[in-house]
Design a protein around this motif. Structure first.
Motif, mmCIF file in Angstrom:
data_model
loop_
_atom_site.group_PDB
_atom_site.id
_atom_site.type_symbol
_atom_site.label_atom_id
_atom_site.label_comp_id
_atom_site.label_asym_id
_atom_site.label_seq_id
_atom_site.Cartn_x
_atom_site.Cartn_y
_atom_site.Cartn_z
ATOM 1 N N UNK A 48 0.333 -4.634 22.737
ATOM 2 C CA UNK A 48 -0.472 -3.487 22.321
ATOM 3 C C UNK A 48 -1.699 -3.979 21.557
ATOM 4 N N UNK A 49 -2.709 -4.390 22.291
ATOM 5 C CA UNK A 49 -3.941 -4.857 21.675
ATOM 6 C C UNK A 49 -4.796 -3.664 21.256
ATOM 7 N N UNK A 50 -5.673 -3.816 20.272
ATOM 8 C CA UNK A 50 -6.562 -2.718 19.877
ATOM 9 C C UNK A 50 -7.409 -2.270 21.059
ATOM 10 N N UNK A 51 -7.608 -0.976 21.186
ATOM 11 C CA UNK A 51 -8.377 -0.440 22.296
ATOM 12 C C UNK A 51 -9.853 -0.771 22.115
ATOM 13 N N UNK A 52 -10.458 -1.300 23.177
ATOM 14 C CA UNK A 52 -11.886 -1.616 23.136
ATOM 15 C C UNK A 52 -12.639 -0.722 24.109
ATOM 16 N N UNK A 53 -13.857 -0.411 23.786
ATOM 17 C CA UNK A 53 -14.654 0.559 24.527
ATOM 18 C C UNK A 53 -15.318 -0.066 25.747
ATOM 19 N N UNK A 54 -15.600 0.803 26.709
ATOM 20 C CA UNK A 54 -16.304 0.350 27.910
ATOM 21 C C UNK A 54 -16.933 1.564 28.585
ATOM 22 N N UNK A 55 -17.631 1.298 29.666
ATOM 23 C CA UNK A 55 -18.340 2.351 30.398
ATOM 24 C C UNK A 55 -17.399 3.496 30.769
ATOM 25 N N UNK A 56 -17.840 4.720 30.485
ATOM 26 C CA UNK A 56 -17.055 5.901 30.818
ATOM 27 C C UNK A 56 -16.344 6.528 29.648
ATOM 28 N N UNK A 57 -16.179 5.813 28.544
ATOM 29 C CA UNK A 57 -15.560 6.398 27.351
ATOM 30 C C UNK A 57 -16.509 7.406 26.709
ATOM 31 N N UNK A 58 -15.971 8.552 26.336
ATOM 32 C CA UNK A 58 -16.755 9.565 25.641
ATOM 33 C C UNK A 58 -16.346 9.568 24.174
ATOM 34 N N UNK A 59 -17.333 9.407 23.284
ATOM 35 C CA UNK A 59 -17.065 9.236 21.865
ATOM 36 C C UNK A 59 -17.610 10.395 21.049
ATOM 37 N N UNK A 60 -16.891 10.708 19.978
ATOM 38 C CA UNK A 60 -17.380 11.661 18.992
ATOM 39 C C UNK A 60 -17.832 10.866 17.777
ATOM 40 N N UNK A 61 -19.145 10.876 17.535
ATOM 41 C CA UNK A 61 -19.734 10.128 16.421
ATOM 42 C C UNK A 61 -20.130 11.107 15.334
ATOM 43 N N UNK A 62 -19.628 10.884 14.125
ATOM 44 C CA UNK A 62 -19.943 11.744 12.979
ATOM 45 C C UNK A 62 -20.623 10.893 11.912
ATOM 46 N N UNK A 63 -21.848 11.277 11.571
ATOM 47 C CA UNK A 63 -22.567 10.654 10.459
ATOM 48 C C UNK A 63 -22.605 11.708 9.360
ATOM 49 N N UNK A 64 -21.841 11.495 8.313
ATOM 50 C CA UNK A 64 -21.668 12.516 7.287
ATOM 51 C C UNK A 64 -23.011 12.849 6.627
ATOM 52 N N UNK A 65 -23.290 14.168 6.585
ATOM 53 C CA UNK A 65 -24.540 14.639 5.998
ATOM 54 C C UNK A 65 -25.729 14.572 6.935
ATOM 55 N N UNK A 66 -25.504 14.152 8.186
ATOM 56 C CA UNK A 66 -26.607 14.021 9.161
ATOM 57 C C UNK A 66 -26.225 14.762 10.439
ATOM 58 N N UNK A 67 -26.428 16.093 10.435
ATOM 59 C CA UNK A 67 -26.025 16.891 11.587
ATOM 60 C C UNK A 67 -26.819 16.540 12.848
ATOM 61 N N UNK A 68 -28.024 16.066 12.691
ATOM 62 C CA UNK A 68 -28.839 15.717 13.850
ATOM 63 C C UNK A 68 -28.357 14.469 14.559
#
Length: 229
Positions: free
Chosen positions: A77-97
């Motif tokens: 069970x290795x840590x999951x690594x990202x690649x083409x096709x993954x959809x991510x939710x990115x949250x920058x606190x205090x920066x809605x834009x």
């Protein structure tokens, strides 16, 4: 004439004894009923095993190394690594834009406002969050706090002897058995025991024959071989 006749009789006796030993088969005992029953219900050889017996030298060393990998290492069970096709939710606190959903594109990056493309391929979500924070810190946001999670995983592929081969959406905790069910099940010609998984890793692809209960990961290619008999 009498000594000659005795010699002929002795010669015929020796020949008869040899024939008797051959007919009884003392050197090759007959198979028992239990042996025949075990052969009838024995697990068939996989196509890979049959090819290995027919053509033991067919594969080059590099091919063998790419296809053989310890099962424990492959299943780790290795840590999951990202690649083409993954959809991510990115949250920058205090920066809605800046907070939004982003897809890892064909180049292996996500593109965000202000900081443009950020390489994501091969990174964990926490490593990518640090990379985004470092970019924002370079004159855009004084103390950025970034959190990233996978919103939708990249698909897996299944090929070979299944009813509907192709690309399918990945579901967490999916096994090979469930993936085959998603693809409509096995065809009548499918070899159902050892199924091959091709898994992208850093620097290439590893291949391993696995049982149906093996866990599938996003981006895997499952190959169901045709049985030979």
């Amino acid at each position: 004439m009498r000594p000659v006749s005795l010699f002929v009789v002795a010669l015929f006796a020796v020949a008869a004894g040899g024939c008797a030993s051959l007919s009884t088969g003392t050197d090759t005992p007959a198979a028992s009923a239990a042996d025949l029953d075990s052969l009838a219900y024995a697990r068939p050889l996989s196509p890979v095993a049959v090819r290995a017996q027919v053509q033991p030298q067919a594969q080059s060393l590099s091919q063998a190394q790419s296809q053989v990998m310890p099962a424990a290492t492959f299943a780790a069970e290795l840590p999951y690594t990202l690649d083409t096709g993954d959809k991510l939710r990115v949250v920058v606190f205090g920066q809605d834009g800046l907070s939004n959903s982003y897809v890892v594109d064909a180049s292996g990056a996500i593109t965000m406002p202000l900081i443009k493309a950020v390489p994501a391929r091969g990174l964990t979500t926490s490593a990518l969050a640090r990379a985004v924070g470092d970019r924002l810190r370079q004159g855009f946001v004084r103390e950025p706090h970034v959190a990233i999670e996978v919103e939708a995983y990249r698909p897996f592929f299944i090929l070979g002897e299944v009813t509907a081969p192709g690309q399918y959406a990945y579901v967490p905790q999916m096994t090979v058995e469930k993936a085959v069910a998603v693809a409509g099940g096995f065809t009548p010609r499918a070899y159902r025991w050892d199924i091959e998984i091709e898994r992208p890793v850093a620097g290439g692809v590893v291949r391993q024959a696995v049982p149906p209960i093996e866990r599938v990961r996003p981006g895997d290619t499952i190959v169901v071989r045709e049985r030979w008999f």
